[in-house]
Design a protein around this motif. Structure first.
Motif, PDB file in Angstrom:
ATOM      1  N   ARG A  80     -57.148 -12.666  16.929  1.00 20.87           N
ATOM      2  CA  ARG A  80     -56.719 -12.013  18.161  1.00 20.87           C
ATOM      3  C   ARG A  80     -57.875 -11.898  19.157  1.00 20.87           C
ATOM      4  N   ALA A  81     -59.081 -11.644  18.656  1.00 21.08           N
ATOM      5  CA  ALA A  81     -60.248 -11.509  19.525  1.00 21.08           C
ATOM      6  C   ALA A  81     -60.846 -12.858  19.910  1.00 21.08           C
ATOM      7  N   GLY A  82     -60.385 -13.938  19.270  1.00 23.67           N
ATOM      8  CA  GLY A  82     -60.931 -15.259  19.552  1.00 23.67           C
ATOM      9  C   GLY A  82     -62.312 -15.454  18.944  1.00 23.67           C
ATOM     10  N   PHE A  83     -62.610 -14.693  17.892  1.00 24.08           N
ATOM     11  CA  PHE A  83     -63.946 -14.764  17.303  1.00 24.08           C
ATOM     12  C   PHE A  83     -64.223 -16.112  16.661  1.00 24.08           C
ATOM     13  N   ASP A  84     -63.223 -16.741  16.058  1.00 26.69           N
ATOM     14  CA  ASP A  84     -63.462 -18.021  15.396  1.00 26.69           C
ATOM     15  C   ASP A  84     -64.007 -19.053  16.376  1.00 26.69           C
TER      16      ASP A  84
END
Length: 160
Positions: free
Chosen positions: A60-64
């Motif tokens: 959801r946070a786009g961390f990947d």
């Protein structure tokens, strides 16, 4: 690697109040049903499900995508998730064992049977999530949840 593991535990810290509340509800249900194994199984299931929460927060946070722009290898990302999963599962197993022994002592159940049952269920969870976690890395968390339901339901239907 330590930073990735710490990040995941800090994400779970936000989720901590909900975890405690839900585990308390499971404990109350188990006491009302006089079923120590219910408490143990639900604690372990919930413990193993936390990895889905961690992966969902990252997605959801786009961390990947952000992590891949840093000097972090994909292997480190995956390894850190497995380490977090293992630590949470080990904690859930220990809490389940302690709770099971206390409840069986209180309700007069067989402690050895409870310990063996808890270990068997933990083994099943390890096998099931060993299938699900790589699929979640490949397909994403939301599609992976659907696959997880199939992986959980198919053996149940076949057992009946």
């Amino acid at each position: 690697m330590r930073g990735l593991i710490l990040k995941d535990f800090l994400n779970l810290k936000k989720y901590g109040k909900q975890i405690v509340m839900i585990l308390t509800i499971f404990l109350l249900f188990g006491i009302m049903m006089k079923s120590p194994l219910y408490i143990c199984f639900m604690m372990m299931l919930y413990g193993t499900m936390t990895i889905l929460t961690v992966m969902s927060y990252d997605e959801r946070a786009g961390f990947d995508k952000y992590a891949l722009s840093m000097p972090i290898h994909k292997k480190d990302l995956v390894t850190s998730k497995y380490i977090v999963w293992f630590i949470v599962m080990a904690g859930a197993l220990i809490i389940s064992m302690i709770t099971g022994v206390i409840m069986n002592t209180f309700f007069g159940g067989n402690i050895l049977e409870a310990v063996v049952s808890v270990l068997a269920v933990e083994g099943v969870y390890v096998i099931l999530f060993s299938i699900v976690i790589p699929i979640m890395f490949k397909l994403g968390v939301e599609k992976g949840r659907m696959v997880m339901m199939v992986v959980l339901i198919v053996p149940s239907v076949l057992a009946v």
